[in-house]
Design a protein around this motif. Sequence first.
Motif, PDB file in Angstrom:
ATOM      1  N   UNK A 239     -13.893  80.306 -35.824  1.00  0.00           N
ATOM      2  CA  UNK A 239     -13.594  80.971 -37.088  1.00  0.00           C
ATOM      3  C   UNK A 239     -13.898  80.050 -38.247  1.00  0.00           C
ATOM      4  N   UNK A 240     -13.351  80.385 -39.399  1.00  0.00           N
ATOM      5  CA  UNK A 240     -13.661  79.625 -40.610  1.00  0.00           C
ATOM      6  C   UNK A 240     -13.086  78.219 -40.575  1.00  0.00           C
ATOM      7  N   UNK A 241     -12.059  78.020 -39.775  1.00  0.00           N
ATOM      8  CA  UNK A 241     -11.426  76.708 -39.720  1.00  0.00           C
ATOM      9  C   UNK A 241     -12.082  75.786 -38.691  1.00  0.00           C
ATOM     10  N   UNK A 242     -13.051  76.301 -37.977  1.00  0.00           N
ATOM     11  CA  UNK A 242     -13.720  75.529 -36.921  1.00  0.00           C
ATOM     12  C   UNK A 242     -14.902  74.771 -37.516  1.00  0.00           C
ATOM     13  N   UNK A 243     -14.988  73.485 -37.213  1.00  0.00           N
ATOM     14  CA  UNK A 243     -16.060  72.661 -37.776  1.00  0.00           C
ATOM     15  C   UNK A 243     -17.191  72.403 -36.777  1.00  0.00           C
ATOM     16  N   UNK A 244     -16.922  72.594 -35.474  1.00  0.00           N
ATOM     17  CA  UNK A 244     -17.995  72.431 -34.489  1.00  0.00           C
ATOM     18  C   UNK A 244     -17.726  73.297 -33.270  1.00  0.00           C
ATOM     19  N   UNK A 245     -18.812  73.825 -32.716  1.00  0.00           N
ATOM     20  CA  UNK A 245     -18.728  74.657 -31.507  1.00  0.00           C
ATOM     21  C   UNK A 245     -19.786  74.200 -30.509  1.00  0.00           C
ATOM     22  N   UNK A 246     -19.418  74.190 -29.255  1.00  0.00           N
ATOM     23  CA  UNK A 246     -20.358  73.848 -28.190  1.00  0.00           C
ATOM     24  C   UNK A 246     -20.221  74.851 -27.056  1.00  0.00           C
ATOM     25  N   UNK A 247     -21.349  75.255 -26.506  1.00  0.00           N
ATOM     26  CA  UNK A 247     -21.352  76.076 -25.301  1.00  0.00           C
ATOM     27  C   UNK A 247     -21.643  75.179 -24.107  1.00  0.00           C
ATOM     28  N   UNK A 248     -20.793  75.260 -23.098  1.00  0.00           N
ATOM     29  CA  UNK A 248     -20.980  74.485 -21.871  1.00  0.00           C
ATOM     30  C   UNK A 248     -21.134  75.453 -20.704  1.00  0.00           C
ATOM     31  N   UNK A 249     -22.279  75.386 -20.050  1.00  0.00           N
ATOM     32  CA  UNK A 249     -22.548  76.271 -18.923  1.00  0.00           C
ATOM     33  C   UNK A 249     -22.611  75.506 -17.615  1.00  0.00           C
ATOM     34  N   UNK A 250     -21.994  76.062 -16.587  1.00  0.00           N
ATOM     35  CA  UNK A 250     -21.967  75.431 -15.261  1.00  0.00           C
ATOM     36  C   UNK A 250     -22.568  76.399 -14.244  1.00  0.00           C
ATOM     37  N   UNK A 251     -23.328  75.871 -13.315  1.00  0.00           N
ATOM     38  CA  UNK A 251     -23.900  76.706 -12.255  1.00  0.00           C
ATOM     39  C   UNK A 251     -23.755  76.002 -10.915  1.00  0.00           C
ATOM     40  N   UNK A 252     -23.665  76.800  -9.873  1.00  0.00           N
ATOM     41  CA  UNK A 252     -23.487  76.231  -8.531  1.00  0.00           C
ATOM     42  C   UNK A 252     -23.888  77.288  -7.505  1.00  0.00           C
ATOM     43  N   UNK A 253     -24.048  76.853  -6.267  1.00  0.00           N
ATOM     44  CA  UNK A 253     -24.462  77.773  -5.201  1.00  0.00           C
ATOM     45  C   UNK A 253     -23.921  77.298  -3.864  1.00  0.00           C
ATOM     46  N   UNK A 254     -23.783  78.257  -2.958  1.00  0.00           N
ATOM     47  CA  UNK A 254     -23.452  77.964  -1.563  1.00  0.00           C
ATOM     48  C   UNK A 254     -24.450  78.731  -0.695  1.00  0.00           C
ATOM     49  N   UNK A 255     -24.265  78.710   0.590  1.00  0.00           N
ATOM     50  CA  UNK A 255     -25.184  79.414   1.483  1.00  0.00           C
ATOM     51  C   UNK A 255     -25.083  80.932   1.313  1.00  0.00           C
ATOM     52  N   UNK A 256     -23.942  81.419   0.816  1.00  0.00           N
ATOM     53  CA  UNK A 256     -23.726  82.869   0.777  1.00  0.00           C
ATOM     54  C   UNK A 256     -23.755  83.460  -0.629  1.00  0.00           C
ATOM     55  N   UNK A 257     -23.560  82.645  -1.656  1.00  0.00           N
ATOM     56  CA  UNK A 257     -23.526  83.181  -3.014  1.00  0.00           C
ATOM     57  C   UNK A 257     -23.825  82.082  -4.026  1.00  0.00           C
ATOM     58  N   UNK A 258     -24.135  82.522  -5.234  1.00  0.00           N
ATOM     59  CA  UNK A 258     -24.356  81.566  -6.325  1.00  0.00           C
ATOM     60  C   UNK A 258     -23.957  82.228  -7.640  1.00  0.00           C
ATOM     61  N   UNK A 259     -23.751  81.403  -8.649  1.00  0.00           N
ATOM     62  CA  UNK A 259     -23.307  81.978  -9.921  1.00  0.00           C
ATOM     63  C   UNK A 259     -23.279  80.955 -11.030  1.00  0.00           C
ATOM     64  N   UNK A 260     -22.832  81.426 -12.205  1.00  0.00           N
ATOM     65  CA  UNK A 260     -22.779  80.576 -13.393  1.00  0.00           C
ATOM     66  C   UNK A 260     -21.649  81.040 -14.295  1.00  0.00           C
ATOM     67  N   UNK A 261     -21.197  80.127 -15.159  1.00  0.00           N
ATOM     68  CA  UNK A 261     -20.109  80.440 -16.089  1.00  0.00           C
ATOM     69  C   UNK A 261     -20.340  79.671 -17.382  1.00  0.00           C
ATOM     70  N   UNK A 262     -19.903  80.268 -18.492  1.00  0.00           N
ATOM     71  CA  UNK A 262     -20.057  79.614 -19.799  1.00  0.00           C
ATOM     72  C   UNK A 262     -18.699  79.531 -20.489  1.00  0.00           C
ATOM     73  N   UNK A 263     -18.414  78.345 -21.043  1.00  0.00           N
ATOM     74  CA  UNK A 263     -17.196  78.110 -21.823  1.00  0.00           C
ATOM     75  C   UNK A 263     -17.603  77.751 -23.255  1.00  0.00           C
ATOM     76  N   UNK A 264     -16.720  78.080 -24.194  1.00  0.00           N
ATOM     77  CA  UNK A 264     -16.908  77.671 -25.589  1.00  0.00           C
ATOM     78  C   UNK A 264     -15.890  76.592 -25.920  1.00  0.00           C
TER      79      UNK A 264
END
Length: 363
Positions: A239-264
């Motif tokens: 918001x207006x009071x925020x001076x910096x923002x970063x997006x951090x994305x993580x990804x990983x996989x196994x033999x049966x599935x894989x995926x990713x996630x993003x945090x602010x």
Amino acid sequence: MYRMINVVEQDQPLQRILWRESVDERLRTYQLTTVTYGTSSAPYLATRSLKRCAEEGEKTHPVAANVIKNNFYVDDMLAGVHTVDEGKKLFSDVQSLLGSAGFNLRKWHSNQQEILNNIPSYLRDKRDVLNIDTTSTVKTLGLTWEPDSDLFWFKMPRWKQTSPITQRVVLSEAARLFDPYGLAGPVIVQAKMFLQVLWKGKYSWDEPLSMTLQSQWLEFRNSLDRLDAVSVPRWIAFGKNVISCELHGFCDASERAYGAVIYLRSVTREGQVSHRLVMAKSKVAPLEDLNKRKKKLSIPRLELSSALVLAHLYETVAASIQIPTNAYFWTDSTIVKCWLSSHPSRWQVFVANRVSEIQHISR
């Protein structure tokens, strides 16, 4: 929504229907003049008309036009503002702009009582009262939103006691787990993996599963009730009071599935740091197909596939939040890091295509 959009006169004959009340009556011909349910073009025409309305109102209602363009899911709007005054103005401008095109937006909700007081009662959601209490909830995009706490909650569907359990039953029940933001991805991916087991076992649609598989599905289904206790903040802390923002994305996989996630990750002027889960996505690993000579993917290739999912996820999030941010992508695969640090031409087709796309999105 569809019925508020006129079809051009020369195309209306394509929407003719025959009708009579009984077999003794003469057939009558009707010509529908508005966008009609069931036609393949109807969803596009409705969404496109909404965007055209926003385009025509960009000069007179710039904020409302931007919200209409970017914060609608068919006919549902989900948006936010930083102050009560901005909320009141947004309501007024959106109603004015959409009303000019015959779209009368209803079922308004807010987590601020002062904004609700500014909205006529007939335009508020009928399931709520003026004073929002702690049990008042609104369903938004398959999630449940509690305005008082400003949290998203999961509400599991009521399961039918079906016996025996077949592949058709499993697919039907798995399809009811609608999670557009991927917030429950680690749980729902288990349903996807279970379906893979059934496909691998070549069960027919209505063939009862083995007792072991039926027990496994019932155990999984019963465990979903625990999701009712999980909540996720709607506001992702910028918001207006925020001076910096970063997006951090993580990804990983196994033999049966894989995926990713993003945090602010955001930092305010007072030095307060917040981390918020924004979005996630999961996929099952493709099965081996001996007939088509399609081999099972190796772990490094699955890790690369998860990195591609993360890149696409970042593309979606970056376009949605529309604020300047630095982005960081994380993987624990040394091989993937090596692939991504080199020119795609060095690698075989599977790796080269994915490396090229990831590099293009994340540059």
